[in-house]
Design a protein around this motif. Structure first.
Motif, PDB file in Angstrom:
ATOM      1  N   THR A   1       0.829  -1.203   0.000  1.00 12.06           N
ATOM      2  CA  THR A   1       0.000   0.000   0.000  1.00 12.06           C
ATOM      3  C   THR A   1       0.863   1.254   0.000  1.00 12.06           C
ATOM      4  O   THR A   1       0.605   2.210  -0.735  1.00 12.06           O
ATOM      5  CB  THR A   1      -0.928   0.003   1.229  1.00 12.06           C
ATOM      6  OG1 THR A   1      -1.759  -1.164   1.191  1.00 12.06           O
ATOM      7  CG2 THR A   1      -1.799   1.242   1.244  1.00 12.06           C
ATOM      8  N   ALA A   2       1.909   1.243   0.824  1.00  6.55           N
ATOM      9  CA  ALA A   2       2.807   2.403   0.881  1.00  6.55           C
ATOM     10  C   ALA A   2       3.508   2.631  -0.452  1.00  6.55           C
ATOM     11  O   ALA A   2       3.643   3.771  -0.907  1.00  6.55           O
ATOM     12  CB  ALA A   2       3.844   2.192   1.988  1.00  6.55           C
ATOM     13  N   LEU A   3       3.932   1.545  -1.097  1.00  9.40           N
ATOM     14  CA  LEU A   3       4.611   1.671  -2.383  1.00  9.40           C
ATOM     15  C   LEU A   3       3.653   2.205  -3.449  1.00  9.40           C
ATOM     16  O   LEU A   3       4.035   3.034  -4.282  1.00  9.40           O
ATOM     17  CB  LEU A   3       5.167   0.315  -2.798  1.00  9.40           C
ATOM     18  CG  LEU A   3       6.320   0.296  -3.805  1.00  9.40           C
ATOM     19  CD1 LEU A   3       7.487   1.147  -3.316  1.00  9.40           C
ATOM     20  CD2 LEU A   3       6.781  -1.131  -4.037  1.00  9.40           C
TER      21      LEU A   3
ATOM     22  N   PRO B   1     -11.508   1.550   4.413  1.00  7.55           N
ATOM     23  CA  PRO B   1     -10.423   2.408   4.926  1.00  7.55           C
ATOM     24  C   PRO B   1      -9.125   2.236   4.142  1.00  7.55           C
ATOM     25  O   PRO B   1      -8.362   3.185   3.987  1.00  7.55           O
ATOM     26  CB  PRO B   1     -10.263   1.952   6.384  1.00  7.55           C
ATOM     27  CG  PRO B   1     -10.897   0.603   6.451  1.00  7.55           C
ATOM     28  CD  PRO B   1     -11.982   0.604   5.435  1.00  7.55           C
ATOM     29  N   LEU B   2      -8.853   1.044   3.644  1.00  6.36           N
ATOM     30  CA  LEU B   2      -7.646   0.833   2.844  1.00  6.36           C
ATOM     31  C   LEU B   2      -7.691   1.660   1.567  1.00  6.36           C
ATOM     32  O   LEU B   2      -6.684   2.235   1.156  1.00  6.36           O
ATOM     33  CB  LEU B   2      -7.491  -0.660   2.503  1.00  6.36           C
ATOM     34  CG  LEU B   2      -6.249  -1.035   1.678  1.00  6.36           C
ATOM     35  CD1 LEU B   2      -4.983  -0.725   2.461  1.00  6.36           C
ATOM     36  CD2 LEU B   2      -6.293  -2.518   1.299  1.00  6.36           C
TER      37      LEU B   2
ATOM     38  N   SER C   1      -4.992   4.666   0.663  1.00 10.15           N
ATOM     39  CA  SER C   1      -4.093   4.472  -0.481  1.00 10.15           C
ATOM     40  C   SER C   1      -4.515   5.202  -1.738  1.00 10.15           C
ATOM     41  O   SER C   1      -3.719   5.348  -2.669  1.00 10.15           O
ATOM     42  CB  SER C   1      -3.984   2.978  -0.787  1.00 10.15           C
ATOM     43  OG  SER C   1      -5.251   2.461  -1.179  1.00 10.15           O
ATOM     44  N   GLY C   2      -5.771   5.636  -1.808  1.00  9.35           N
ATOM     45  CA  GLY C   2      -6.241   6.271  -3.035  1.00  9.35           C
ATOM     46  C   GLY C   2      -6.479   5.277  -4.158  1.00  9.35           C
ATOM     47  O   GLY C   2      -6.524   5.652  -5.336  1.00  9.35           O
ATOM     48  N   THR C   3      -6.625   3.988  -3.818  1.00  9.85           N
ATOM     49  CA  THR C   3      -6.877   2.940  -4.807  1.00  9.85           C
ATOM     50  C   THR C   3      -8.259   2.337  -4.555  1.00  9.85           C
ATOM     51  O   THR C   3      -9.046   2.876  -3.779  1.00  9.85           O
ATOM     52  CB  THR C   3      -5.811   1.840  -4.694  1.00  9.85           C
ATOM     53  OG1 THR C   3      -5.951   1.174  -3.416  1.00  9.85           O
ATOM     54  CG2 THR C   3      -4.414   2.429  -4.794  1.00  9.85           C
ATOM     55  N   ASP C   4      -8.540   1.207  -5.200  1.00  7.90           N
ATOM     56  CA  ASP C   4      -9.807   0.513  -4.965  1.00  7.90           C
ATOM     57  C   ASP C   4      -9.774  -0.318  -3.680  1.00  7.90           C
ATOM     58  O   ASP C   4     -10.760  -0.994  -3.358  1.00  7.90           O
ATOM     59  CB  ASP C   4     -10.129  -0.410  -6.144  1.00  7.90           C
ATOM     60  CG  ASP C   4     -10.601   0.361  -7.362  1.00  7.90           C
ATOM     61  OD1 ASP C   4     -10.823   1.581  -7.238  1.00  7.90           O
ATOM     62  OD2 ASP C   4     -10.728  -0.253  -8.442  1.00  7.90           O
ATOM     63  N   GLY C   5      -8.656  -0.297  -2.964  1.00  7.34           N
ATOM     64  CA  GLY C   5      -8.573  -1.001  -1.691  1.00  7.34           C
ATOM     65  C   GLY C   5      -8.793  -2.489  -1.821  1.00  7.34           C
ATOM     66  O   GLY C   5      -8.299  -3.135  -2.751  1.00  7.34           O
TER      67      GLY C   5
END
Length: 408
Positions: free
Chosen positions: A110-112, A180-181, A185-189
């Motif tokens: 997620t950080a990457l 929340p993920l 992360s700004g993704t689809d989690g």
């Protein structure tokens, strides 16, 4: 990419079931080849440029990730006990080690992703794969192989309508808004990890489970390796061959062209290559392609076949080198094994290198860029492994799993 779940080379499993040193080296060699394949897929020239080089480069696309996933299943079984699954306190501690690694991979992936790297980061996906595959660790070869086969046959048929629905309706947005993920992360989690991402769990878990089945086998037996090689060749021919035939059925190519939209790419190559693009939905005819990232039954079969062939070949090579007199083959293989022993570090460093160089088009870099990545990573791995048993990130993960010793 998945060394994160690789156990230390000492005390990996109960002694009676532990693989020989040659076989562990063979797994590292396979990982090293997968790392170089990943580099070729990301920072190599565009296969669409054509020629022999284009074909060789295209062979790395998707298939390197599939090999990593298969090796992840192999490593999971090594941790949990190879021929005799760990039980009691020992089993609980091993399970916690896997879960800690999975959680850290989810965080690291997620950080990457949040750095904005153009790489479709797979680390978080691997974290989820390990959690989903862990309950299967007690099963034998036949049960694991059956689950892998059933997953390859059924999961793409389940995933395809879910992806279609996510594209055409608003439910996916509502799910993502509550995740929340996804917010972090700004993704689809989690939805991306399960359905909408590049590596959705339903169609990538079969690779992991297949690797678990392979790890249960006596790979020191030439007969077993021969059967695995035959199975791999058969799956590759069946997967890619059936797709080649299906794309030549009346009306199939017309339906793909209709739903692919304007493109100058060769859709006829979708039986084995991503050069023609990726499935865009709108027609079930996409289920007949076998391009590496198409997540179809035929692609899972073909990619599994290639991964099995590579693994069997490198295991046979390492076993033959162990008893051979010539030293130069071992010297040639050693640097690749060093890279494979720290593949998580290699993955993160290559993603950082892409960012530092400002590479935005993947693939599409000059050949010198690929050569630079390979040479620098190999030199680093060789130098590092002379003084340390694990790569830097691998050591961090190993230290973090020390909490498992507190489990009673």
């Amino acid at each position: 990419m998945t060394t994160a779940v690789s156990p230390p080379h000492a005390k990996t499993a109960d002694p009676p079931s532990a693989p020989s040193g040659a076989r562990l080296v063979g797994v590292d060699l396979a990982r090293g080849l997968a790392v170089f394949g990943m580099y070729a897929a990301h920072v190599g020239p565009d296969p669409a440029d054509g020629g022999v080089g284009g074909v060789l480069l295209e062979l790395t696309h998707g298939r390197s990730s599939a090999l990593f996933a298969l090796l992840a299943g192999f490593s999971l079984v090594l941790i949990m006990g190879r021929t005799a699954p760990r039980t009691g306190r020992d089993g609980r501690q091993a399970a916690v080690r896997v879960l800690v690694r999975a959680a850290l991979l989810l965080v690291a992936g997620t950080a990457l992703t949040m750095t904005g790297t153009p790489v479709a980061v797979i680390l978080a996906c691997y974290g989820l794969y390990f959690v989903l595959a862990l309950p299967l660790y007690r099963l034998g070869v036949r049960a694991l192989a059956g689950i892998a086969a059933a997953g390859a046959l059924l999961m793409p048929q389940v995933l395809f309508p879910l992806q279609e629905s996510a594209r055409e309706s608003a439910w996916a947005e509502h799910v993502t808004a509550l995740d929340p993920l996804a917010a972090i992360s700004g993704t689809d989690g989690l939805l991306g990890l399960l359905v909408t991402g590049v590596y959705p769990a339903p169609t990538w878990l079969p690779f992991v489970v297949a690797g678990m089945a392979v790890a249960r086998l006596d790979l020191g037996s030439a007969r077993i390796r021969g059967r695995l090689a035959a199975l791999g060749a058969g799956l590759a021919v069946l997967g890619y061959g059936c797709s080649w035939l299906a794309l030549r059925l009346p009306g199939v190519m017309e339906r793909l062209i209709e739903h692919a939209g304007p493109t100058d790419r060769d859709l006829a190559s979708l039986w084995w290559s991503d050069v023609g693009g990726y499935p865009s939905g709108g027609t079930s005819a996409w289920q007949l392609v076998a391009s590496p990232h198409s997540d179809t039954t035929l692609s899972v079969m073909g990619n599994t076949g290639v991964a099995l062939l590579v693994l069997v070949l490198v295991l046979a090579l390492c076993l033959s080198l162990t008893g051979g007199r010539a030293t130069w083959p071992r010297r040639v293989a050693a640097p690749v094994c060093a890279v494979g022993s720290m593949s998580l570090t290699a993955y993160v460093l290559h993603s950082g290198g892409i960012g530092l160089l400002g590479i935005e088009e993947l693939p599409g870099s000059p050949p010198g860029v690929l050569a630079g990545f390979v040479v620098l990573m190999t030199a680093l791995a060789v130098a590092w492994t002379r003084f340390f048993r694990r790569g830097p990130l691998e050591q961090l993960l190993h230290s973090a799993t020390g909490v498992a010793r507190r489990v009673r």
